[in-house]
Design an enzyme around this catalytic site. Structure first.
Site, PDB file in Angstrom:
ATOM      1  N   LYS A  77      36.066  36.217  40.803  1.00 17.66           N
ATOM      2  CA  LYS A  77      36.907  36.756  41.875  1.00 17.66           C
ATOM      3  C   LYS A  77      36.380  36.443  43.281  1.00 17.66           C
ATOM      4  CE  LYS A  77      39.323  40.783  40.635  1.00 17.66           C
ATOM      5  NZ  LYS A  77      39.420  42.206  40.287  1.00 17.66           N
ATOM      6  N   ASP A 114      44.829  44.035  44.138  1.00 14.49           N
ATOM      7  CA  ASP A 114      44.283  45.257  43.529  1.00 14.49           C
ATOM      8  C   ASP A 114      44.621  46.499  44.368  1.00 14.49           C
ATOM      9  OD1 ASP A 114      43.189  44.342  41.164  1.00 14.49           O
ATOM     10  OD2 ASP A 114      41.223  43.930  42.033  1.00 14.49           O
TER      11      ASP A 114
HETATM   12  P1  NAP Z   1      31.441  46.192  40.204  1.00 11.72           P
HETATM   13  O1  NAP Z   1      31.718  45.394  41.427  1.00 11.72           O
HETATM   14  O2  NAP Z   1      30.464  45.691  39.191  1.00 11.72           O
HETATM   15  O3  NAP Z   1      30.990  47.662  40.667  1.00 11.72           O
HETATM   16  C1  NAP Z   1      30.569  48.617  39.734  1.00 11.72           C
HETATM   17  C2  NAP Z   1      30.440  49.966  40.412  1.00 11.72           C
HETATM   18  O4  NAP Z   1      30.022  50.921  39.420  1.00 11.72           O
HETATM   19  C3  NAP Z   1      29.364  49.997  41.513  1.00 11.72           C
HETATM   20  O5  NAP Z   1      29.732  50.946  42.479  1.00 11.72           O
HETATM   21  C4  NAP Z   1      28.143  50.451  40.719  1.00 11.72           C
HETATM   22  O6  NAP Z   1      27.130  51.039  41.502  1.00 11.72           O
HETATM   23  C5  NAP Z   1      28.767  51.500  39.814  1.00 11.72           C
HETATM   24  N1  NAP Z   1      27.930  51.771  38.652  1.00 11.72           N
HETATM   25  C6  NAP Z   1      27.717  50.957  37.599  1.00 11.72           C
HETATM   26  N2  NAP Z   1      26.869  51.557  36.728  1.00 11.72           N
HETATM   27  C7  NAP Z   1      26.557  52.778  37.257  1.00 11.72           C
HETATM   28  C8  NAP Z   1      25.733  53.855  36.829  1.00 11.72           C
HETATM   29  N3  NAP Z   1      25.052  53.806  35.678  1.00 11.72           N
HETATM   30  N4  NAP Z   1      25.672  54.965  37.606  1.00 11.72           N
HETATM   31  C9  NAP Z   1      26.367  55.011  38.779  1.00 11.72           C
HETATM   32  N5  NAP Z   1      27.161  54.023  39.235  1.00 11.72           N
HETATM   33  C10 NAP Z   1      27.248  52.916  38.478  1.00 11.72           C
HETATM   34  O7  NAP Z   1      32.792  46.443  39.375  1.00 11.72           O
HETATM   35  P2  NAP Z   1      34.276  46.587  39.945  1.00 11.72           P
HETATM   36  O8  NAP Z   1      34.966  45.283  39.848  1.00 11.72           O
HETATM   37  O9  NAP Z   1      34.194  47.280  41.260  1.00 11.72           O
HETATM   38  O10 NAP Z   1      34.956  47.526  38.834  1.00 11.72           O
HETATM   39  C11 NAP Z   1      34.657  48.911  38.753  1.00 11.72           C
HETATM   40  C12 NAP Z   1      35.531  49.537  37.663  1.00 11.72           C
HETATM   41  O11 NAP Z   1      36.887  49.469  38.045  1.00 11.72           O
HETATM   42  C13 NAP Z   1      35.431  48.820  36.311  1.00 11.72           C
HETATM   43  O12 NAP Z   1      35.440  49.798  35.301  1.00 11.72           O
HETATM   44  C14 NAP Z   1      36.696  47.988  36.253  1.00 11.72           C
HETATM   45  O13 NAP Z   1      37.134  47.760  34.925  1.00 11.72           O
HETATM   46  C15 NAP Z   1      37.656  48.906  36.992  1.00 11.72           C
HETATM   47  N6  NAP Z   1      38.797  48.197  37.580  1.00 11.72           N
HETATM   48  C16 NAP Z   1      40.041  48.593  37.231  1.00 11.72           C
HETATM   49  C17 NAP Z   1      41.125  47.986  37.786  1.00 11.72           C
HETATM   50  C18 NAP Z   1      42.501  48.454  37.398  1.00 11.72           C
HETATM   51  O14 NAP Z   1      43.461  47.697  37.607  1.00 11.72           O
HETATM   52  N7  NAP Z   1      42.626  49.664  36.882  1.00 11.72           N
HETATM   53  C19 NAP Z   1      40.972  46.931  38.717  1.00 11.72           C
HETATM   54  C20 NAP Z   1      39.674  46.529  39.056  1.00 11.72           C
HETATM   55  C21 NAP Z   1      38.582  47.175  38.476  1.00 11.72           C
HETATM   56  P3  NAP Z   1      25.903  50.121  42.039  1.00 11.72           P
HETATM   57  O15 NAP Z   1      26.424  49.441  43.271  1.00 11.72           O
HETATM   58  O16 NAP Z   1      24.828  51.083  42.295  1.00 11.72           O
HETATM   59  O17 NAP Z   1      25.560  49.145  40.937  1.00 11.72           O
END
Ligand code: NAP
Length: 284
Positions: A77, A114
C-alpha cells in the site's frame, strides 16, 4: 497506428484484481465478483499474489493484459505511491493507496478509499451519527488509523484523540495532521474516551488469533458510537464490552465493503450497492 503501450482491443473484457503478498485471505474477489454477477457486467476480478520486488514490473504489464485497475493490500500500500503518476491528495496525506486506476493514457492513478469506506459504514449503520460536535478517540496509529483520522478531520471533527502503543507513531501523526490531534499516553488510553462521540479501534488487536484490545471503558459515555476496524470476528471483545455498556456499535466489515465501491465504479462503470446480500457474499 496504435500506441503499443496503451493499446486495448475495443471488445476487451475489463479485468481488475487485488495485489498483495499473501493475498489468498482477501475477501475482495468475493465481493467484486458478487457485484459483477449482480449487475450482469462482463468482467472479472482476481487475486494477484505479487512479491514486493516484482511490484513495479507487474503494474507496468497488467494494463497491457486488459486490466483497468487493481486494489492494493499489504505489503504494497505504501510502495505503490512511488510508482504512481498521479496520487490523490488524500492518498498522499495518508501515505498509502488501496485503489489504482490504469488510465487509457497510460498513467497510473493512485487513491485511498479506506477513509471513505470508514465514514460510509458509520453513516449507513448509524444515520443520525453527528461526528462534528464532539471529540473522537482513535486507538492505534498505523496505516488504517491514518485513513480514519484523515476522514474524521475532513468531517470537521473538532478534536481527535489518539493513543498508540508506540507513542512515536502517534506523535508523528500529530506532526503531519495538525493541532486538532491530541496524543494520549498508551497507559492513559481509557481517559481519552471521556466525552468522545466516536471511538475507534484502529489496531489489529481483537483479530481472530490475537488477544483482545483491553483498555478501561469506565469513561466511555453510553451515547458514544463505538466501531472496530477488525471484522474477523464481526463482534470483537471490544465491541461486545462497549455494547454491554449500552453504546451503539458498528462492526468493521461495512468499511471493507464500502471502500471497494469507488474502485468498482471506476473500473466497471456502475456504482454498486452495499447491502446485506453483499455482506453475505463477503462472509461466505
Ligand atoms: P498497521 O499499520 O500494522 O498498524 C497496526 C496497529 O495496531 C498499530 O497501531 C499497532 O501499534 C497496533 N498494535 C499491533 N499489535 C499491538 C499490540 N499487541 N498492542 C497494542 N497495539 C498493537 O495495520 P493497519 O493497516 O493500520 O491495520 C490495523 C487493523 O485494521 C488490522 O486489523 C486491519 O485488518 C484492519 N483494517 C480494516 C479495514 C476495513 O476495511 N475494515 C481496513 C484497513 C485495515 P504499534 O504502532 O505500537 O505497533
Amino acid at each position: 497506428m496504435h500506441d503499443p503501450d496503451t493499446f486495448q482491443p475495443p471488445d476487451a473484457i475489463p479485468l481488475a484484481g487485488v495485489i498483495g503478498w499473501p493475498v489468498a485471505h482477501s475477501r475482495s474477489p468475493a465481493l467484486h465478483s458478487h457485484w459483477l454477477r449482480r449487475y450482469g457486467i462482463a468482467g472479472a476480478y482476481v487475486p494477484l499474489a505479487v512479491l514486493p520486488e516484482h511490484l513495479g514490473q507487474v503494474l507496468h504489464t497488467l494494463p497491457k493484459a486488459g486490466f483497468v485497475g487493481v486494489n492494493v493490500t499489504i505489503p504494497h500500500k505504501e510502495a505503490v505511491l512511488a510508482l504512481a503518476d498521479i496520487v490523490t491528495d488524500r492518498a498522499a496525506l495518508i501515505g498509502a493507496a488501496n485503489t489504482l486506476i490504469f488510465r487509457p493514457d497510460g498513467r497510473l492513478h493512485a487513491d485511498n478509499t479506506d477513509g471513505y469506506g470508514f465514514m460510509a459504514n458509520l453513516r449507513q449503520h448509524a444515520p443520525d451519527w453527528v461526528p462534528e460536535q464532539c471529540p473522537s478517540a482513535v486507538i492505534g496509529a498505523g496505516g488504517a488509523a491514518r485513513a480514519v483520522v484523515a476522514a474524521l478531520l475532513e468531517a470537521h471533527v473538532p478534536e481527535i484523540r489518539i493513543a498508540n502503543r508506540t507513542r512515536l507513531r502517534a506523535d508523528q501523526l500529530r506532526a503531519e495532521f495538525g493541532a486538532r490531534i491530541v496524543v494520549y499516553e498508551w497507559a492513559q488510553a481509557g481517559n481519552m474516551l471521556d466525552g468522545a462521540a466516536t471511538v475507534v479501534n484502529a489496531t489489529s488487536m481483537g483479530m481472530t488469533g490475537r488477544p483482545p484490545l483491553r483498555i478501561p471503558l469506565d469513561a466511555l459515555g453510553t451515547d458514544a458510537l463505538v466501531t472496530d476496524l477488525v471484522y474477523n470476528p464481526l463482534e470483537t471483545t471490544f465491541l461486545a464490552e462497549a455494547r454491554a455498556r449500552g453504546c451503539r456499535t458498528v462492526d468493521g466489515l461495512g468499511m471493507l465493503l464500502h471502500q471497494a465501491a469507488p474502485g468498482f465504479e471506476r473500473w466497471f462503470g456502475h456504482r454498486p450497492e452495499v447491502d446485506d446480500d453483499l455482506r453475505r457474499a463477503a462472509l461466505a
